[in-house]
Scaffold this motif. Structure first.
Motif, short mmCIF file in Angstrom:
data_model
loop_
_atom_site.label_atom_id
_atom_site.label_comp_id
_atom_site.label_asym_id
_atom_site.label_seq_id
_atom_site.Cartn_x
_atom_site.Cartn_y
_atom_site.Cartn_z
N ASP A 120 24.20 21.67 31.16
CA ASP A 120 24.96 20.71 30.35
C ASP A 120 24.28 19.36 30.21
OD1 ASP A 120 27.08 22.57 29.99
OD2 ASP A 120 27.83 22.08 31.99
N GLU A 121 22.96 19.35 30.17
CA GLU A 121 22.26 18.09 29.91
C GLU A 121 22.23 17.85 28.40
OE1 GLU A 121 18.02 15.81 30.80
OE2 GLU A 121 18.52 17.67 31.83
N PRO A 122 22.71 16.69 27.94
CA PRO A 122 22.68 16.42 26.49
C PRO A 122 21.28 16.58 25.93
CG PRO A 122 24.00 14.77 27.63
CD PRO A 122 23.31 15.58 28.70
N LEU A 123 21.18 17.20 24.76
CA LEU A 123 19.86 17.47 24.18
C LEU A 123 19.04 16.21 24.01
CD1 LEU A 123 20.84 20.37 23.68
CD2 LEU A 123 19.79 20.25 21.42
N ALA A 124 19.70 15.09 23.69
CA ALA A 124 18.96 13.85 23.45
C ALA A 124 18.25 13.36 24.70
CB ALA A 124 19.90 12.77 22.93
N PHE A 125 18.68 13.81 25.89
CA PHE A 125 18.05 13.37 27.13
C PHE A 125 16.85 14.25 27.52
CE2 PHE A 125 22.37 11.63 28.79
CZ PHE A 125 22.29 10.61 27.85
N ILE A 126 16.77 15.44 26.93
CA ILE A 126 15.74 16.39 27.34
C ILE A 126 14.32 15.85 27.12
CG2 ILE A 126 14.76 18.68 26.91
CD1 ILE A 126 17.58 19.71 26.47
N PRO A 127 14.02 15.22 25.96
CA PRO A 127 12.66 14.68 25.81
C PRO A 127 12.27 13.70 26.91
CG PRO A 127 13.76 14.75 23.69
CD PRO A 127 14.80 15.07 24.71
N ASP A 128 13.22 12.81 27.30
CA ASP A 128 12.91 11.85 28.37
C ASP A 128 12.72 12.57 29.71
OD1 ASP A 128 12.89 9.64 26.78
OD2 ASP A 128 14.96 9.04 27.20
N ARG A 152 26.02 7.66 22.49
CA ARG A 152 25.52 8.24 21.24
C ARG A 152 24.57 9.39 21.52
NH1 ARG A 152 21.50 8.01 17.23
NH2 ARG A 152 20.05 7.03 18.68
N MET A 153 23.70 9.22 22.52
CA MET A 153 22.74 10.26 22.84
C MET A 153 23.43 11.50 23.39
SD MET A 153 19.59 8.04 24.46
CE MET A 153 18.57 9.48 24.76
N GLU A 154 24.54 11.30 24.10
CA GLU A 154 25.25 12.44 24.67
C GLU A 154 25.79 13.38 23.60
OE1 GLU A 154 28.20 10.95 27.51
OE2 GLU A 154 27.11 12.14 28.99
N ARG A 155 26.10 12.84 22.43
CA ARG A 155 26.66 13.67 21.36
C ARG A 155 25.73 13.80 20.17
NH1 ARG A 155 29.03 10.28 17.52
NH2 ARG A 155 29.09 8.08 18.13
N LEU A 156 24.49 13.35 20.33
CA LEU A 156 23.55 13.33 19.21
C LEU A 156 23.32 14.72 18.64
CD1 LEU A 156 21.89 11.22 17.67
CD2 LEU A 156 19.98 11.70 19.20
N HIS A 157 23.25 15.73 19.53
CA HIS A 157 22.95 17.08 19.06
C HIS A 157 24.09 17.70 18.26
CE1 HIS A 157 24.84 17.36 23.06
NE2 HIS A 157 25.40 18.47 22.61
N THR A 158 25.29 17.09 18.32
CA THR A 158 26.42 17.63 17.56
C THR A 158 26.53 17.01 16.17
OG1 THR A 158 28.00 15.95 18.34
CG2 THR A 158 27.67 17.89 19.74
#
Length: 212
Positions: free
Chosen positions: A79-87, A130-136
């Protein structure tokens, strides 16, 4: 000293499957004794975790020709938000890991790729939300860099046969939605219905179309 060529498989669930290859990073480490399956190694340069949980080495192989050990380890992030994966990936790269696998040197005409250095920024609270829901969000409301990462993630999942129905829906709708069951009496939103339809549509394709 004994050289170990170590692959680290990062699996981000969802959208990835917990049992698929995931994103693979690689590096070499030196040990004062022979490596073996079940060994747990820890070091600040290997892992950002402050606790000495370490990396579990599995499938250890001794390569007689190269006089090195081969091994891999797996980390599953739920459940890691997609926006955090690059970092997250950049954090591993900054510690000396590289994108790729020790297997690359065994494949002809497949050069190793050096990871570019990048500095991760710390988002403020609003940016964090914002990053937590960016992928949606639809791609028109997302940063171009994230959209490129999103497409690359779909390709990675497709090439690795990793949760193909989810990858198909991500590609078709341009976003990733959680697979949540509605509460009693609650109506599905249009986008959630379209997401489920896309996943079901993939399952109805023949095997050739699924792997096209």
């Amino acid at each position: 000293m004994y050289t170990v060529c170590l692959d680290l498989h990062l699996r981000f669930v969802p959208p990835m499957s917990e049992h698929a290859p995931g994103i693979v990073l690689t590096r070499t480490i030196e040990l004062p004794f022979p490596a073996y399956s079940g060994l747990v190694v820890y070091g600040a340069e290997l892992d950002e975790c402050p606790d000495p949980l370490g990396l579990h080495l599995t499938d250890v192989i001794w390569d007689i020709d190269r006089s090195v050990f081969l091994a891999h380890s797996v980390i599953v992030s739920h459940d890691e938000p997609l926006a955090f994966i690059p970092d997250t990936i950049r954090g591993w790269l900054e510690r000396g890991w590289k994108l790729g696998s020790y297997r690359d040197v065994y494949l002809a005409n497949h050069p190793e790729d050096d990871a570019e250095e990048a500095t991760a920024s710390t988002p403020d609270d609003d940016e964090f939300d914002r990053m937590e829901r960016l992928h949606t969000l639809p791609k028109t409301r997302r940063d171009p860099d994230f959209n490129r990462f999103f497409k690359a993630l779909i390709r990675e999942m497709s090439d690795g046969y990793n949760n193909l129905s989810v990858a198909y829906a991500m590609d078709k709708l341009g976003r990733l939605l959680p697979d949540q069951k509605p509460k009693a009496g609650e109506q599905l939103s249009d986008i959630v219905r379209r997401w489920r339809d896309a996943c079901s549509e993939f399952e109805q394709l023949d095997s050739d179309a699924q792997t096209a």
